[in-house]
Write a protein that holds these residues in place. Structure first.
Motif, short mmCIF file in Angstrom:
data_model
loop_
_atom_site.label_atom_id
_atom_site.label_comp_id
_atom_site.label_asym_id
_atom_site.label_seq_id
_atom_site.Cartn_x
_atom_site.Cartn_y
_atom_site.Cartn_z
N ASP A 118 0.85 -1.18 0.00
CA ASP A 118 0.00 0.00 0.00
C ASP A 118 0.89 1.23 0.00
OD1 ASP A 118 -2.48 -1.18 -0.06
OD2 ASP A 118 -2.71 -1.24 2.12
N ARG A 136 -4.57 8.95 1.33
CA ARG A 136 -5.32 7.80 0.81
C ARG A 136 -4.37 6.63 0.58
NH1 ARG A 136 -9.62 10.20 -3.65
NH2 ARG A 136 -10.16 12.11 -2.55
N GLN A 137 -4.89 5.43 0.76
CA GLN A 137 -4.11 4.22 0.51
C GLN A 137 -4.30 3.78 -0.94
OE1 GLN A 137 -1.94 2.75 2.71
NE2 GLN A 137 -2.42 4.57 3.94
N VAL A 138 -3.20 3.63 -1.64
CA VAL A 138 -3.21 3.20 -3.04
C VAL A 138 -2.63 1.79 -3.11
CG1 VAL A 138 -2.46 3.70 -5.38
CG2 VAL A 138 -2.91 5.59 -3.78
N LEU A 190 -0.39 -0.10 -10.11
CA LEU A 190 -1.25 0.46 -9.06
C LEU A 190 -2.71 0.36 -9.50
CD1 LEU A 190 0.63 3.83 -8.30
CD2 LEU A 190 0.89 1.64 -7.09
N ASP A 191 -3.61 0.18 -8.54
CA ASP A 191 -5.03 0.31 -8.84
C ASP A 191 -5.35 1.78 -9.07
OD1 ASP A 191 -5.90 -2.32 -8.79
OD2 ASP A 191 -6.33 -2.30 -6.64
N PRO A 246 -7.83 5.09 -9.40
CA PRO A 246 -9.03 5.48 -8.65
C PRO A 246 -10.28 4.84 -9.24
CG PRO A 246 -7.63 7.38 -9.00
CD PRO A 246 -7.04 6.26 -9.81
N ARG A 252 -10.03 -0.30 -4.99
CA ARG A 252 -10.45 1.06 -4.66
C ARG A 252 -11.90 1.33 -5.06
NH1 ARG A 252 -5.66 4.99 -6.65
NH2 ARG A 252 -6.67 6.41 -5.20
N ARG A 266 -5.36 12.80 -10.37
CA ARG A 266 -4.94 12.06 -9.18
C ARG A 266 -4.03 10.89 -9.52
NH1 ARG A 266 -5.46 11.14 -4.10
NH2 ARG A 266 -6.74 12.99 -3.82
N MET A 267 -4.34 10.13 -10.58
CA MET A 267 -3.50 8.97 -10.91
C MET A 267 -2.08 9.40 -11.23
SD MET A 267 -3.85 5.60 -11.21
CE MET A 267 -2.24 5.16 -10.57
N GLU A 301 -0.31 10.09 -8.07
CA GLU A 301 0.02 8.85 -7.36
C GLU A 301 1.24 8.17 -7.97
OE1 GLU A 301 -4.56 8.11 -5.81
OE2 GLU A 301 -3.79 6.96 -7.50
#
Length: 270
Positions: free
Chosen positions: A26, A32-34, A83-84, A86, A91, A142-143, A146
């Protein structure tokens, strides 16, 4: 897998399968947890790291990502991180799951409609237009933020895991294009399944990209026309850029393009 200087990375689980170490982690970004996964060759430090952006309705563990990560570990000695996004994978909220299942049902029953063509991948929640933390025209999606937080964390690790490449098609290209445009740590990228629209700001972003590119496209894509794909490829500012066009639908890139991607990364990352 804790980073001393950048965003905190907490290891959740580690397994080894056929010479590939899979580490679930994570990443904390802006509170926020990604969720993410890193694959790497067993018993050796990777010589480069490929960041992989998944497509719409997919996740960090989409089969094509897992298979490509194993190939890059075995054949190139690279690590791969996904990564997942958003609204995807771990998520998703219950409402997002319901909405995505409804869109998938419509696709199965009636194919791609005009609304989907106009919106392309806007049928999924990209996490960039809702909430006060995503306001402001100059702020990256946002992505993208991240991914950059992940790079900060990786740069703070010992040993560092660069140099870095990026791979992303469809929604992975939608996020990958603004990422590689502003992120100097990414040396080269494989993009695809996306087209150039009328948005002048997006065109300016595309034109600002100068790193080596491999662009993958499906001639019979239900969401993107060949003309839009060619226009996007032509607009990239890179001196070295190659476009591979194959027959078939949007979700239909031939498996042999993984070999082309691996050869492209070896050429530019060593």
């Amino acid at each position: 897998m804790n980073d001393p200087g950048g965003a905190p990375m907490e290891s959740i689980e580690e397994t080894v399968t056929e010479g590939v170490v899979r580490r679930r982690f994570d990443l904390e970004v802006e509170g926020r947890q990604v969720p993410g996964i890193r694959w790497a060759p067993e018993g050796a430090e990777p010589t480069a790291t490929i960041l992989v952006g998944h497509g719409g309705f997919q996740s960090k563990e989409a089969p094509n990502i897992v298979e490509m990560a194993a190939q890059l570990a075995h054949e190139c000695g690279y690590a791969t991180i996904a990564l997942d996004a958003p609204g995807h994978g771990e998520r998703r909220t219950e409402e997002q799951i319901r909405q995505q299942e409804e869109v998938l049902r419509r696709l199965r029953e009636g194919g791609v409609d005009e609304e989907m063509r106009r919106g392309r991948e806007r049928v999924v929640d990209e996490g960039t237009r809702t909430g006060s933390d995503d306001s402001g025209p100059a702020r990256p999606p946002r992505m993208v933020r991240e991914w950059r937080a992940l790079l900060d964390a990786l740069e703070g690790s010992d040993p560092a895991t660069g140099p870095y490449g990026y791979w992303g098609v469809s929604m992975g290209a939608r996020y990958g294009i603004p990422l590689v445009a502003i992120e100097p740590r990414i040396r080269c990228a494989v993009l695809g399944l996306f087209g150039l629209g009328p948005d002048p700001a997006f065109r300016a972003t595309v034109e600002s990209i100068t790193i080596p590119l491999l662009f993958l496209f499906q001639y019979d894509d239900e969401l993107m026309t060949p003309e839009s794909g060619l226009a996007l490829w032509a607009a990239f500012g890179s001196e070295e850029k190659t476009m591979h066009i194959n027959p078939g639908p949007h979700v239909g890139i031939p498996v042999f393009e993984r070999d082309a991607s691996a050869a492209f990364y070896r050429r530019h990352l060593g």
